[in-house]
Scaffold this active site. Structure first.
Site, short mmCIF file in Angstrom:
data_model
loop_
_atom_site.label_atom_id
_atom_site.label_comp_id
_atom_site.label_asym_id
_atom_site.label_seq_id
_atom_site.Cartn_x
_atom_site.Cartn_y
_atom_site.Cartn_z
N GLU A 71 10.66 -3.74 12.65
CA GLU A 71 11.88 -3.20 12.00
C GLU A 71 13.06 -3.31 12.94
O GLU A 71 14.13 -3.79 12.58
CB GLU A 71 11.69 -1.72 11.62
CG GLU A 71 10.56 -1.43 10.64
CD GLU A 71 9.22 -1.18 11.31
OE1 GLU A 71 9.07 -1.47 12.53
OE2 GLU A 71 8.30 -0.68 10.61
N ASP B 60 0.81 -1.22 0.00
CA ASP B 60 0.00 0.00 0.00
C ASP B 60 0.84 1.28 0.00
O ASP B 60 0.29 2.37 0.01
CB ASP B 60 -0.96 0.01 1.20
CG ASP B 60 -0.24 -0.20 2.53
OD1 ASP B 60 0.89 -0.74 2.52
OD2 ASP B 60 -0.80 0.18 3.57
N1 UDP Z 1 -0.70 -7.38 5.78
C1 UDP Z 1 -0.82 -8.78 5.82
N2 UDP Z 1 -1.79 -9.33 6.63
C2 UDP Z 1 -2.63 -8.58 7.40
C3 UDP Z 1 -2.48 -7.19 7.37
C4 UDP Z 1 -1.52 -6.61 6.55
O1 UDP Z 1 -0.10 -9.46 5.12
O2 UDP Z 1 -3.46 -9.17 8.11
C5 UDP Z 1 0.32 -6.77 4.89
C6 UDP Z 1 -0.18 -5.58 4.10
O3 UDP Z 1 -0.65 -5.97 2.82
C7 UDP Z 1 1.04 -4.68 4.02
C8 UDP Z 1 1.81 -5.00 5.30
O4 UDP Z 1 1.34 -6.28 5.74
O5 UDP Z 1 1.83 -4.98 2.89
C9 UDP Z 1 1.60 -3.96 6.40
O6 UDP Z 1 0.23 -3.89 6.71
P1 UDP Z 1 -0.59 -2.50 6.78
O7 UDP Z 1 -0.35 -1.74 5.52
O8 UDP Z 1 -1.99 -2.81 7.13
O9 UDP Z 1 0.13 -1.80 8.00
P2 UDP Z 1 0.38 -0.23 8.22
O10 UDP Z 1 1.11 0.28 7.02
O11 UDP Z 1 -0.96 0.39 8.34
O12 UDP Z 1 1.21 -0.21 9.45
MN MN Z 2 0.57 0.07 5.07
#
Ligand code: UDP
Ligand code: MN
Length: 373
Positions: A314, A231
């Protein structure tokens, strides 16, 4: 007439025709075509050089070139009875000439230009970039991956590891990946049940990233890898930057936490700590999109992995790369003065209602619905 002289004359005639046809089809004046000729500048009405401030114009010129060259040579071939061999040579010569000039325009300009690899006729001699992308099934999944794939299609020698947090791989994702023409792996790595059931923040994308690391250990021997969530938004210049990584590199990420960005701090040209809205006692308070690691460096650390600890993924991963200290970080993006990665987030959409097959069973909507997950 000597053969070389004859070829030379054909080339000159060809070039003249190409520029004439280019002129007719685009309405761009010959003087403006000076962008081709090595400088990031165009001419104004009086022939004075002007800096190019218009990316669209550049991209337009860039896109037209290859097609124009091919078409024009073909027309010359038909009209003048050129042999196919000579036409092919002429096309090749003109393309490599144009490409060379794009490269030098890119190097000379202050603002780096977009260079779609589909336009490049160069051999892919650069080391691979492994892009590890966690993803999961939801209505936004296909549009996110569409956006991201179209970015990666502009990058040389990318190997995309798309890893789904799922029991079965989503077939729409497989189709999307096949269409890109990129080297890719479509893997699955479901989040373990115990973390799924946990209340509060979950370690999202951790099983996926660890699966990516496992794939790299088993299959990669050189190059660099980067954790790129599906995203986020990536400037293609980022990928040329991370190619430089010897061990671990870092760079700024925009739109992170309450500070609006996350970045190493540089003072008097050297590393002086981290700027991040959420330090939380972390040794490496950085964003997932803010670092890249060399494959060799990882392979020398067989125990490196990402912990299932929300907010500390991280930090935990970078600490698992020990021996590795913050002072060893390689600073990219012009000594961390440019934002090339953005931590964007897409608004969540409700899953769509099923299609009323009585009403729409024999319409295009059936096919369309199959493209939405
Ligand atoms: N993701 C995943 N399983 C989940 C939620 C998220 O594989 O149940 C993936 C998502 O597609 C993204 C990454 O993990 O590539 C980080 O998730 P998210 O973008 O929701 O986190 P944020 O950026 O909001 O911290
Ligand atoms: Mn994200």
């Amino acid at each position: 007439m000597k053969r070389s002289l004859k070829m030379g004359m054909i080339a000159v005639v060809g070039i003249c025709l190409i520029f004439y046809q280019y002129h007719l089809s685009t309405g761009i004046r010959f003087d403006q075509v000076s962008i081709f000729n090595g400088g990031a500048a165009a001419a104004d009405d009086n022939g004075n050089l002007l800096p190019i401030g218009d990316e669209d114009a550049y991209v337009r010129v860039h896109k037209i070139t290859e097609e124009m060259i091919r078409k024009a040579v073909f027309r010359v071939q038909k009209a003048n009875g050129l042999s196919p061999d000579v036409s092919a040579m002429l096309t090749q010569e003109l393309l490599s000439y144009a490409n060379k000039n794009f490269d030098s325009a890119e190097n000379n300009s202050r603002v780096s230009r977009l260079t779609p690899t589909t336009m490049a006729t160069r051999e892919e001699t650069v080391d691979p970039l492994y892009i590890i992308t966690p993803t999961y099934r939801r209505p936004e999944q296909i549009p996110e991956l569409t956006r991201m794939s179209h970015t990666l299609m502009l990058v040389k020698n990318v190997h995309w590891l798309v890893i789904e947090d799922a029991i079965v791989a989503t077939k729409q994702v497989t189709r999307l990946l096949e269409r890109t023409g990129l080297k890719f792996e479509h893997l699955i790595a479901p989040m373990p049940e115990k973390y799924k059931l946990k209340k509060g923040a979950k370690p999202r994308g951790v099983s996926n990233r660890n699966r990516g690391l496992q794939w790299i250990r088993a299959n990669a021997t050189n190059g660099v890898f980067y954790f790129a969530d599906d995203d986020n938004t990536y400037d293609i210049a980022l990928f040329e930057e991370i190619r430089k990584t010897r061990k671990v590199s870092m760079f700024p990420v925009g739109l992170c936490t309450k500070f609006g960005l996350s970045s190493p701090i540089i003072k008097n040209g050297t590393f002086a700590g981290f700027y991040d809205g959420w330090i939380a006692g972390r040794k490496f308070p950085v964003d997932m999109a803010g670092f890249a690691v060399s494959v060799n460096f990882l392979r020398q650390r067989p125990n490196a992995s990402m912990p299932y600890r929300a907010g500390f993924e991280e930090d935990g991963f970078l600490k698992s790369l020990a021996p590795f200290e913050p002072r060893e970080i390689e600073l990219l993006a012009d000594n961390c003065t440019r934002i090339l990665a953005w931590h964007t987030q897409t608004k969540k959409n409700e899953p769509s209602a099923p299609l009323d097959m009585k009403l729409y069973g024999s319409t295009n909507l059936v096919k369309l619905k199959q493209q939405i997950v």
